[in-house]
Structures are given as structure tokens and as C-alpha cells.
Enzyme design. Structure first.
Site, mmCIF file in Angstrom:
data_model
loop_
_atom_site.group_PDB
_atom_site.id
_atom_site.type_symbol
_atom_site.label_atom_id
_atom_site.label_comp_id
_atom_site.label_asym_id
_atom_site.label_seq_id
_atom_site.Cartn_x
_atom_site.Cartn_y
_atom_site.Cartn_z
ATOM 1 N N SER A 119 0.829 -1.196 0.000
ATOM 2 C CA SER A 119 0.000 0.000 0.000
ATOM 3 C C SER A 119 0.863 1.245 0.000
ATOM 4 O O SER A 119 1.958 1.259 0.558
ATOM 5 C CB SER A 119 -0.893 -0.007 1.256
ATOM 6 O OG SER A 119 -1.573 1.209 1.394
ATOM 7 N N CYS A 120 0.355 2.278 -0.630
ATOM 8 C CA CYS A 120 0.970 3.602 -0.564
ATOM 9 C C CYS A 120 -0.180 4.601 -0.492
ATOM 10 O O CYS A 120 -1.268 4.253 -0.034
ATOM 11 C CB CYS A 120 1.878 3.857 -1.768
ATOM 12 S SG CYS A 120 1.025 3.897 -3.349
ATOM 13 N N ASN A 121 0.025 5.795 -0.942
ATOM 14 C CA ASN A 121 -1.037 6.788 -0.870
ATOM 15 C C ASN A 121 -2.141 6.493 -1.884
ATOM 16 O O ASN A 121 -3.320 6.473 -1.535
ATOM 17 C CB ASN A 121 -0.459 8.188 -1.098
ATOM 18 C CG ASN A 121 -1.393 9.281 -0.629
ATOM 19 O OD1 ASN A 121 -1.967 9.166 0.436
ATOM 20 N ND2 ASN A 121 -1.533 10.309 -1.425
#
Length: 144
Positions: A100-102
């Protein structure tokens, strides 16, 4: 005649034409690599993997962003040093890994790195933490 007009337009608007070519090539790359294929999960699919298969969530955002809000029990390994941390993930190689990231763009790169390193069950969280929060799923604000 039309070819000359097209060349004149491209010469006069080189930034616009360059931007168009860049966007077009990124779109084609996304289609070829299967940007929304079997190797991505939405927040609901990620929850199923977490609850049913003990998936590990790896957040690749910088620590400051991670500390603001992250998926509960996620592990933070920022992209800036991600390649150097692969060996620390070997003990989880048989488990599903959700990255996950932004928004899902950086974590897609991290997924590719892990797949090249031999990890087979790697999933990108489509839409990242933003999609997770938009789905009203819980986040933690605890510092790790």
C-alpha cells in the site's frame, strides 16, 4: 498538406505533444502490465486476504505519512529503502503480501521488486490508503 499542418502544430506546441505522448505511453504500459488485473486488490479484497489468509500489509509511504494514518497492523517499509529490506520479508514469503501507498502507484513498483525477488503472492492495494479510507475501513494512528 495535412502532414505539414500536423508538424507545424507539434513544433509550436511541443510541450502539449510531449505530454500527450507521455500519458499515452503510460496508459499503454498500464494496459500491458495488467494495471487492474489479478495482482491488485480493492479494500474489500484486501480485508478478505487479511482475515482469511493472514496477509501482511506493507505500507511503502514515508514514515511521517505512515504515522498520520495506516492500515491496522501494517508494517512500514518506505520506498526509499525498500530494495534493501527484501531479506527481512523472506520469512513472510509464503503469506500473501498486500502493498500500500497513498494512491497505489508507488506500491505497484514495490510489487514488481518483490516479484522479481521471487515472491509469488504479492498484491497491490488499488487506490492505496486513500481508497481504504474512502471505503470507511479502520486506520491506526499509532506510531510504530
Amino acid at each position: 498538406m495535412a502532414t505539414q499542418q500536423l508538424l507545424d502544430f507539434a513544433a509550436n506546441h511541443y510541450l502539449l505533444v510531449g505530454g500527450f505522448i507521455l500519458v499515452l505511453s503510460l496508459l499503454i504500459q498500464d494496459i500491458i502490465s495488467g494495471g487492474s488485473g489479478k495482482d491488485t486488490v480493492d479494500p474489500s479484497g484486501a480485508t478478505e486476504l487479511i482475515n482469511n489468509e493472514e496477509a501482511l500489509v506493507i505500507d511503502v509511504r514515508p514514515a511521517a505519512d505512515f504515522n498520520k494514518a495506516h492500515i491496522i497492523n501494517a508494517r512500514n517499509i518506505p520506498m526509499s529503502g525498500f530494495a534493501g529490506q527484501i531479506d527481512s520479508l523472506r520469512k513472510y514469503q509464503e503469506r500473501p503480501l498486500i502493498l500500500s501507498c497513498n494512491s497505489g502507484a508507488q506500491s505497484a513498483s514495490a510489487c514488481r521488486i518483490l516479484r522479481k525477488a521471487g515472491f509469488s503472492r504479492v498484491f497491490n492495494l488499488r487506490g492505496g490508503i486513500l481508497a481504504w479510507q474512502n471505503a470507511n475501513f479502520p486506520v491506526s494512528r499509532k506510531r510504530k
